[in-house]
Design an enzyme around this catalytic site. Structure first.
Site, short mmCIF file in Angstrom:
data_model
loop_
_atom_site.label_atom_id
_atom_site.label_comp_id
_atom_site.label_asym_id
_atom_site.label_seq_id
_atom_site.Cartn_x
_atom_site.Cartn_y
_atom_site.Cartn_z
N ASP A 120 0.83 -1.20 0.00
CA ASP A 120 0.00 0.00 0.00
C ASP A 120 0.88 1.26 0.00
OD1 ASP A 120 -2.83 0.98 0.52
OD2 ASP A 120 -1.83 1.92 2.22
N GLU B 150 1.75 -0.55 -5.01
CA GLU B 150 0.76 0.47 -5.32
C GLU B 150 1.52 1.80 -5.28
OE1 GLU B 150 -3.19 2.85 -3.78
OE2 GLU B 150 -1.52 2.42 -2.47
C1 GLC Z 1 -4.17 3.05 -0.56
C2 GLC Z 1 -5.39 2.17 -0.47
C3 GLC Z 1 -6.55 3.00 -0.03
C4 GLC Z 1 -6.24 3.57 1.32
C5 GLC Z 1 -4.95 4.37 1.30
C6 GLC Z 1 -4.44 4.64 2.68
O1 GLC Z 1 -4.27 3.98 -1.56
O2 GLC Z 1 -5.59 1.53 -1.69
O3 GLC Z 1 -7.74 2.28 0.01
O4 GLC Z 1 -7.27 4.41 1.74
O5 GLC Z 1 -3.91 3.66 0.66
O6 GLC Z 1 -3.93 3.47 3.26
#
Ligand code: GLC
Length: 537
Positions: free
Chosen positions: A212, A285
């Site tokens: 994440d 991500e």
């Molecule tokens: C990422 C996740 C999202 C979350 C954010 C904070 O972007 O995909 O859902 O709110 O991180 O952890």
């Protein structure tokens, strides 16, 4: 190709189709209206039959659920809402029996404010080693914020910590919700803790991690103000760019994202994973601003993959899609990485709705999906897209996304509505009884349940099954080369191994290239109608 290259090409994740499960909205095993691990385990045969290779689960760890689990209070336990560690073991074991790999979510940029480290930090006060695990800074003499950074979820990225008598006033940094304090990755304890967390889950048998906010973690030393362009807010996360056409995007000043130090972390994690058998992987991500900065995350000694959000951000335009294919293949090629493709996830408006909604949106969504499934590398699907689910217009009183709670606008609840499995009315088989789920499902979902779509040759579900089956037979052997073909300004066309894929983004039918159509996203005659894709061989 040398021996090493050959081994690398065979790693399962290079060609996998991974299905994202949002645990609270997938299947409810115990009837409390919230999805859980036993619910997921019971539905794994459905995913095997759908034809995916792996599942990725959004977080199920102990959490106050302020951001539905992306606020982790204990990285080594399961939230009672979702079950127990033994339920997690059962889920992993069952998935493996069915031949499915399991990817879990890791949230290293921030913890929950209820993590024991953050509680200790608040209790210990300014200047303490406990506060040094997070990003605390003194308030200005007039009580002002340490800098101008904004939270991705709206409002300032700083919240004042309660100060004891005679204590200095301090703020802590949270690039997301105030319940998600950012960790200080310059403190070695933080890195060591996450290596332990990785090993904990690797020892339990997981095959990989989705990391994440992988472009977060480190902030530019000194925490200077962000230079904000006129007309733009300081809230900065590359996903804001979704409504800015690709060609017009200019790079933004981002002292809070994508700092060079972060790559040392991923090199270390790469080594940790490499010590385990079975091609364990990790996918980033990383909302970076250019294909080149994304490619840096997938250098041979870092991440296995990174989500290619450029594909998801592209609008319905052959020019944009083709440009993303070209740019991705080039950027990933530079570092010998493997590309990924994704159209929907739990953070964005479902692609049926992004492409116009209704029959038009669905036709386009299927066409874009079929195109993506022909490309080399791996594809990520989001639960419910195989049913053609649209974004739901959730009433304000049911919205739970902190983004909505902080700003009173938007929010991601509309793509997180629980999956309709069967029956004619809500909860559509989501749980064992008639309990309504944590967020209401629409009244008109009877035709889009798994039950209703199964066996209906015209359904989105049977289309996905056919496409995934066809992909299996050629994707792993078709090689990674893509030859883009020029078939007109409204057409994306490419050849990969024995398959030619053609997508018509225009308003007129277009001539098909040589070959016979063996799969299409909609009816095809001698020509390819608008909003349709086909595979030929
Ligand atoms: C990422 C996740 C999202 C979350 C954010 C904070 O972007 O995909 O859902 O709110 O991180 O952890």
């Amino acid at each position: 190709m040398g021996l090493n290259d050959q081994t690398r090409r065979q790693e399962w994740w290079r060609h996998a189709v991974t299905y994202q499960i949002y645990p609270r909205s997938f299947a409810d095993g115990n009837g409390d209206g919230v999805g859980d691990l036993p619910g997921i385990t019971s539905r794994l045969p459905y995913l095997r039959d759908l034809g995916v290779d792996a599942i990725w689960l959004s977080p199920f760890y102990t959490s106050p659920q302020r951001d539905h689990g992306y606020d982790v209070a204990d990285y080594r336990d399961i939230d009672p809402l979702f079950g127990t560690l033994s339920d997690a073991d059962d889920m992993i074991e069952r998935a493996h029996e069915l031949g499915l790999k399991v990817i879990v979510d890791l949230v290293p940029n921030h913890t929950s404010s209820e993590h024991e480290w953050f509680r200790a930090a608040l209790a210990a006060g300014p200047g303490s080693p406990e506060r040094d695990r997070y990003v605390f800074r003194d308030a200005g003499p007039d009580g002002s914020l340490p800098n101008n950074w904004m939270s991705v979820f709206g409002g300032p990225a700083w919240t004042q910590a309660p100060a004891g008598p005679g204590e200095k006033e301090q703020y802590y940094l949270h690039l997301f919700d105030s319940s998600q304090p950012d960790l200080n990755w310059r403190n070695p304890e933080v890195g060591d803790m996450f290596v332990e967390v990785l090993r904990f889950w690797l020892d339990r048998g997981v095959d990989g991690f989705r990391v994440d906010v992988a472009h977060g973690l480190f902030k530019e030393e000194g925490l200077r103000d962000q230079v904000v362009e006129a007309g733009r807010t300081a809230s900065s996360d590359a996903r804001d760019a979704a409504d800015v056409p690709m060609v017009e995007r200019t790079l933004r000043d981002e002292p809070m994202w994508d700092q060079p130090e972060v790559h040392d972390v991923y090199r270390r994690w790469h080594e940790v994973l490499a010590k385990y058998d079975g091609d364990r992987m990790f996918v980033a991500e990383a909302w970076t601003q250019t294909p080149e900065s994304m490619a840096a995350y997938v250098r041979p000694d870092e991440f296995s993959q990174a989500f290619n959000f450029a594909w998801l951000l592209a609008s319905w335009s052959a020019e944009e899609f083709a440009e993303v294919v070209r740019g991705t293949m080039e950027a990933v090629g530079l570092v010998g990485g493997s590309p990924t493709w994704v159209l929907s996830n739990h953070d964005v408006v479902r692609h049926v709705t992004r492409y116009g909604g209704g029959a038009l949106g669905l036709a386009r969504a299927k066409a874009a999906t079929l195109t993506m499934l022909a490309l080399p590398g791996s594809a990520y699907l989001y639960q419910g897209e195989e049913l053609g689910l649209p974004e739901v217009d959730v009433a304000a009183e049911h919205k739970q996304d902190p983004l909505f709670i902080r700003t009173g606008e938007g929010g991601r609840d509309g793509c997180r509505v629980p999956i309709p499995w069967s029956g004619a009315a809500a909860p559509y088989g989501f749980g064992p009884g008639g309990e309504q789920p944590w967020i209401p499902q629409p009244d008109d979902w009877a035709p889009v349940t798994v039950e209703a779509e199964t066996g209906d040759a015209d359904s989105t579900l049977e289309f996905y099954r056919a496409a995934l089956a066809a992909r299996r037979t050629f994707a792993t052997s078709a090689g990674d080369d893509v030859e883009l073909l020029e078939l007109g300004a409204d057409v994306v066309a490419f050849r990969r191994g024995p398959v030619t894929a053609v997508l018509n983004c225009g308003t007129e039918p277009v001539a098909l290239p040589a070959g016979s159509v063996f799969l299409a996203s909609g009816p095809v005659g001698d020509t390819l109608p608008p909003d349709t894709a086909a595979w030929l061989r």
